[in-house]
Design an enzyme around this catalytic site. Structure first.
Site, PDB file in Angstrom:
ATOM      1  N   LYS A  73     -76.828 -13.314  55.897  1.00  0.00           N
ATOM      2  CA  LYS A  73     -76.720 -12.269  56.922  1.00  0.00           C
ATOM      3  C   LYS A  73     -78.082 -11.926  57.534  1.00  0.00           C
ATOM      4  O   LYS A  73     -78.215 -11.843  58.753  1.00  0.00           O
ATOM      5  CB  LYS A  73     -76.090 -10.994  56.332  1.00  0.00           C
ATOM      6  CG  LYS A  73     -74.680 -11.208  55.765  1.00  0.00           C
ATOM      7  CD  LYS A  73     -74.028  -9.902  55.344  1.00  0.00           C
ATOM      8  CE  LYS A  73     -74.713  -9.201  54.171  1.00  0.00           C
ATOM      9  NZ  LYS A  73     -74.603  -9.925  52.879  1.00  0.00           N
TER      10      LYS A  73
ATOM     11  N   ARG B 208     -69.732  -1.353  53.438  1.00  0.00           N
ATOM     12  CA  ARG B 208     -69.499  -2.033  52.164  1.00  0.00           C
ATOM     13  C   ARG B 208     -68.232  -1.527  51.466  1.00  0.00           C
ATOM     14  O   ARG B 208     -67.839  -2.063  50.434  1.00  0.00           O
ATOM     15  CB  ARG B 208     -70.683  -1.778  51.224  1.00  0.00           C
ATOM     16  CG  ARG B 208     -71.860  -2.760  51.391  1.00  0.00           C
ATOM     17  CD  ARG B 208     -71.844  -3.783  50.350  1.00  0.00           C
ATOM     18  NE  ARG B 208     -73.034  -4.352  49.743  1.00  0.00           N
ATOM     19  CZ  ARG B 208     -74.148  -4.796  50.290  1.00  0.00           C
ATOM     20  NH1 ARG B 208     -74.414  -4.622  51.543  1.00  0.00           N
ATOM     21  NH2 ARG B 208     -75.057  -5.398  49.560  1.00  0.00           N
TER      22      ARG B 208
ATOM     23  N   ARG C 225     -73.171  -7.943  41.463  1.00  0.00           N
ATOM     24  CA  ARG C 225     -73.121  -7.714  42.916  1.00  0.00           C
ATOM     25  C   ARG C 225     -71.939  -8.464  43.524  1.00  0.00           C
ATOM     26  O   ARG C 225     -71.261  -7.943  44.422  1.00  0.00           O
ATOM     27  CB  ARG C 225     -74.436  -8.163  43.569  1.00  0.00           C
ATOM     28  CG  ARG C 225     -75.592  -7.210  43.252  1.00  0.00           C
ATOM     29  CD  ARG C 225     -76.950  -7.843  43.495  1.00  0.00           C
ATOM     30  NE  ARG C 225     -77.228  -8.085  44.889  1.00  0.00           N
ATOM     31  CZ  ARG C 225     -78.203  -8.898  45.314  1.00  0.00           C
ATOM     32  NH1 ARG C 225     -78.970  -9.537  44.452  1.00  0.00           N
ATOM     33  NH2 ARG C 225     -78.397  -9.049  46.603  1.00  0.00           N
TER      34      ARG C 225
HETATM   35  O1  C5P Z   1     -77.361  -5.568  51.692  1.00  0.00           O
HETATM   36  P1  C5P Z   1     -78.245  -5.904  50.519  1.00  0.00           P
HETATM   37  O2  C5P Z   1     -77.706  -7.048  49.726  1.00  0.00           O
HETATM   38  O3  C5P Z   1     -79.661  -6.070  50.908  1.00  0.00           O
HETATM   39  O4  C5P Z   1     -78.181  -4.638  49.564  1.00  0.00           O
HETATM   40  C1  C5P Z   1     -78.896  -4.590  48.350  1.00  0.00           C
HETATM   41  C2  C5P Z   1     -78.291  -3.535  47.465  1.00  0.00           C
HETATM   42  O5  C5P Z   1     -78.326  -2.262  48.128  1.00  0.00           O
HETATM   43  C3  C5P Z   1     -76.837  -3.745  47.117  1.00  0.00           C
HETATM   44  O6  C5P Z   1     -76.653  -4.637  46.032  1.00  0.00           O
HETATM   45  C4  C5P Z   1     -76.401  -2.326  46.772  1.00  0.00           C
HETATM   46  O7  C5P Z   1     -76.865  -1.970  45.481  1.00  0.00           O
HETATM   47  C5  C5P Z   1     -77.187  -1.514  47.793  1.00  0.00           C
HETATM   48  N1  C5P Z   1     -76.382  -1.232  48.997  1.00  0.00           N
HETATM   49  C6  C5P Z   1     -75.358  -0.295  48.922  1.00  0.00           C
HETATM   50  N2  C5P Z   1     -74.589  -0.011  50.033  1.00  0.00           N
HETATM   51  C7  C5P Z   1     -74.814  -0.638  51.186  1.00  0.00           C
HETATM   52  C8  C5P Z   1     -75.846  -1.599  51.294  1.00  0.00           C
HETATM   53  C9  C5P Z   1     -76.619  -1.889  50.158  1.00  0.00           C
HETATM   54  O8  C5P Z   1     -75.128   0.280  47.873  1.00  0.00           O
HETATM   55  N3  C5P Z   1     -74.042  -0.339  52.263  1.00  0.00           N
END
Ligand code: C5P
Ligand code: MG
Length: 192
Positions: free
Chosen positions: A14, A89, A146
């Protein structure tokens, strides 16, 4: 305005594709993950709160994430449109985003999902962890969590926008350029 959600599991590309899309469409990129990392880097109260969740591969509570996202959008009134990366998310985040954009008399035009299987994702994230400096990319248990959280809480957002015919899936394996062209084909259908 053109507002798109760049969707897909962690490590699906992404961030990489968002950069290309920003250059091509002149949109404003908002990565909630990057915003959290910025806050954590500065040890702000928001960053400290986010760290409790991110360090375990869990999601930060909806109200925290939604508030941060809204602040970011509101601070960019000149934007031609947004690329939302890593947000929404959860269904609650999607619903809040819809209400928020509605109040601004705009909407989500398309959700494009990068399709990449779990084994490939683990491989990519471990590899990214060698240079990203991200603790959550360096530990296979956190990575697996994750992916689990993505499947349990996030994947449904695809169907949520699918109900209003806004979701499309794009093969997320191939060269950066090939994948970019696939995304462009889909986005041009809704922005022409
Ligand atoms: O989007 P990205 O993978 O960079 O996000 C890293 C971490 O940030 C996720 O694993 C989650 O813990 C947190 N996150 C979240 N809610 C979101 C975006 C990211 O909790 N909308
Ligand atoms: Mg990212």
């Amino acid at each position: 305005m053109l507002n798109l959600i760049l969707f897909g599991p962690p490590g699906s590309g992404k961030g990489t594709q968002a950069e290309n899309l920003v250059n091509h469409y002149g949109l404003t990129h908002i990565s909630t993950g990057d915003l959290f990392r910025f806050e954590m880097g500065n040890d702000t109260p928001l960053g400290l709160k986010a760290k409790e969740y991110i360090s375990k591969g869990e999601l930060v509570p909806d109200e925290v994430t939604i508030g941060m996202l809204q602040n970011k959008v509101n601070s960019t009134p000149e934007a031609k449109g947004f690329i939302f990366d890593g947000f929404p998310r959860t269904i609650a985040q999607a619903e809040a985003l819809d209400v928020f954009l509605n109040e601004k008399e705009t909407t989500i035009h398309i959700l494009v999902a990068l399709d990449v299987d779990d084994d490939e994702i683990v491989k990519r994230l471990l590899n990214r962890g060698l240079t990203s400096g991200r603790a959550d990319d360096n530990d296979e248990d956190i990575i697996r969590n994750r992916i689990k959280v993505y499947n349990a809480e996030t994947a449904q957002v695809f169907d949520y926008y699918g109900k209003v015919d806004k979701s499309v899936k794009v093969e997320g394996v191939g060269s950066i350029e090939e994948i970019f062209n696939r995304l462009k084909t889909e986005i041009d259908k809704v922005s022409a």
